[in-house]
Design an enzyme around this catalytic site. Structure first.
Site, PDB file in Angstrom:
ATOM      1  CG  ASP A  12      -1.765  -1.279   1.228  1.00  0.00           C
ATOM      2  OD1 ASP A  12      -2.287  -1.654   0.175  1.00  0.00           O
ATOM      3  OD2 ASP A  12      -1.816  -1.929   2.287  1.00  0.00           O
ATOM      4  CG  HIS A  41      -1.581  -2.434  -6.960  1.00  0.00           C
ATOM      5  ND1 HIS A  41      -0.515  -2.736  -7.759  1.00  0.00           N
ATOM      6  CD2 HIS A  41      -1.278  -2.920  -5.733  1.00  0.00           C
ATOM      7  CE1 HIS A  41       0.393  -3.383  -7.050  1.00  0.00           C
ATOM      8  NE2 HIS A  41      -0.048  -3.512  -5.827  1.00  0.00           N
TER       9      HIS A  41
HETATM   10  P1  IMP Z   1      -2.302 -12.924   3.138  1.00  0.00           P
HETATM   11  O1  IMP Z   1      -1.184 -12.822   2.168  1.00  0.00           O
HETATM   12  O2  IMP Z   1      -3.605 -12.503   2.554  1.00  0.00           O
HETATM   13  O3  IMP Z   1      -2.381 -14.255   3.828  1.00  0.00           O
HETATM   14  O4  IMP Z   1      -2.005 -11.876   4.311  1.00  0.00           O
HETATM   15  C1  IMP Z   1      -0.819 -11.945   5.089  1.00  0.00           C
HETATM   16  C2  IMP Z   1      -0.462 -10.562   5.605  1.00  0.00           C
HETATM   17  O5  IMP Z   1      -0.100  -9.739   4.501  1.00  0.00           O
HETATM   18  C3  IMP Z   1      -1.619  -9.838   6.288  1.00  0.00           C
HETATM   19  O6  IMP Z   1      -1.104  -9.015   7.295  1.00  0.00           O
HETATM   20  C4  IMP Z   1      -2.205  -9.010   5.176  1.00  0.00           C
HETATM   21  O7  IMP Z   1      -2.901  -7.877   5.655  1.00  0.00           O
HETATM   22  C5  IMP Z   1      -0.949  -8.606   4.429  1.00  0.00           C
HETATM   23  N1  IMP Z   1      -1.206  -8.329   3.009  1.00  0.00           N
HETATM   24  C6  IMP Z   1      -1.484  -9.217   2.038  1.00  0.00           C
HETATM   25  N2  IMP Z   1      -1.639  -8.575   0.870  1.00  0.00           N
HETATM   26  C7  IMP Z   1      -1.449  -7.278   1.099  1.00  0.00           C
HETATM   27  C8  IMP Z   1      -1.441  -6.114   0.290  1.00  0.00           C
HETATM   28  O8  IMP Z   1      -1.656  -6.145  -0.918  1.00  0.00           O
HETATM   29  N3  IMP Z   1      -1.203  -4.921   0.902  1.00  0.00           N
HETATM   30  C9  IMP Z   1      -0.941  -4.856   2.212  1.00  0.00           C
HETATM   31  N4  IMP Z   1      -0.932  -5.912   3.024  1.00  0.00           N
HETATM   32  C10 IMP Z   1      -1.172  -7.107   2.472  1.00  0.00           C
HETATM   33 MG    MG Z   2      -3.026  -2.249  -1.575  1.00  0.00          MG
END
Ligand code: IMP
Ligand code: MG
Length: 337
Positions: A12, A41
């Protein structure tokens, strides 16, 4: 020319905006989006907001071909929804070996206590990655609905580079969410750094021209895990830094810009350039400014401090949501992007 856009903190940072700006204003024939649908995004272009989970923000340039590489994971409904929404059906190409997430992966993650404790987005990405490692995941080539989009993306990219064409690659999430280099176990299910991005594409490290690491002017994190200097929610609100996640809608945790993390991020990615987004959040007078000399003096001083402490040029500075709200210093700094 091969340019990688990498998130410098926890995701982000505004990679979509930076990738969209570069695609629109420079000469890239191909835009590639890595990673998967857990990453959202946001792009604001001509007053319209797009939330992208599969297609590169480079779609804003109609001459750009949009590629999904073998290391990415798509989900069919999200993919077709985005094609319709963006009207890009005739210029999207998916690799034969791109992984496909299904409802079953989402169901498997639902209620998983470990994933819950790390604050996973629970989009099925981790379960699909696990299936891939166990060699039971179905790939794009197994789905007739995808047949007309399929191509050999690594070959296409390497041939483009041989011809001297530009390839812009948009990484997802951030360096400290990397499965290997992040704050494990509070990480995502892939290596989010420049090397991981290259491996998803099928291009070796020697072909890379630019690694642009994107930092926001402050640090945010969604989900659990360490966040040094985290500000209380009331403070965040007062400072006007409150944000919500693109995919999950959760309130993001906030901390001030962190030079030590930034330095490590530049190291892990072999960064060549820095982009800073949302400088208008720190310096209100910077809002919508598009020329270096029009930035307030304290904003310029801050950017110069970033450059001298991190020892890399800050080429792009985001000053608002619109894609073209950017101070582009590439010409002044003699950088060909
Ligand atoms: P997961 O990859 O969805 O299992 O999430 C694992 C960790 O990565 C969590 O803390 C999510 O909030 C974070 N996360 C996953 N994808 C994103 C993203 O695109 N932006 C920010 N955080 C992310
Ligand atoms: Mg994002």
């Amino acid at each position: 020319m091969l340019t990688l856009i990498v998130g410098g903190f926890f995701g982000d940072e505004g990679k979509g905006k930076i990738a969209g700006y570069i695609a629109l204003s420079k000469n890239y024939k191909y835009a590639v989006r890595t990673g998967s649908i857990n990453a959202g995004h946001t792009v604001v272009y001509n007053g319209r907001e797009y939330k992208l989970r599969t297609i590169s923000a480079g779609f804003v340039n109609k001459a750009t071909k949009l590629l999904i590489p073998p290391g990415a994971l798509i989900r069919l409904d999200v993919f077709f929804h985005e094609l319709r929404e963006l009207n890009v059906e005739d210029r999207v190409f998916v690799d034969y070996n791109t992984g496909v997430i299904t409802e079953e992966h989402v169901n498997r993650e639902r209620g998983d206590s470990i994933l819950k404790s790390i604050g996973s987005t629970a989009q099925g990405v981790g379960a699909a990655m696990a299936d891939r490692v166990l060699r039971r995941l179905k790939l794009a080539r197994d789905y007739p609905a995808l047949a007309k989009f399929l191509t050999d993306v690594p070959l296409l990219i390497n041939n483009a580079l041989d011809r001297g064409d530009g390839v812009l690659v948009e990484g997802t999430q951030g360096t400290f969410l990397s499965l290997y280099h992040g704050t494990y176990p509070y990480v995502t299910s892939r290596d989010t750094t420049a090397s991981g991005i290259l491996s998803e594409l099928g291009v070796g490290p020697r072909r890379v021209d630019h690694v642009v690491v994107v930092f926001k002017s402050y640090v945010t994190r969604v989900g659990e895990g360490p966040l040094e200097g985290e500000l209380p929610a009331s403070e965040v609100e007062k400072m006007g830094l409150a944000e919500r996640g693109t995919v999950t809608g959760r309130l993001r945790r906030v901390a001030p810009f962190n030079f030590e993390l930034a330095e490590r991020s530049l190291m892990l990615n072999s960064a060549t350039l820095i982009a800073i987004t949302k400088i208008d959040a720190l310096f209100r007078e910077a809002r919508h400014v598009r020329k270096w000399e029009d930035l307030p003096r304290d904003a310029r001083a801050w950017v110069e401090e970033v450059e001298s402490r991190l020892n890399k040029p800050v080429v792009l500075i985001g000053t608002g949501e619109e894609l073209e709200d950017v101070v582009d210093r590439s010409r002044d700094l003699g950088v060909e992007l």
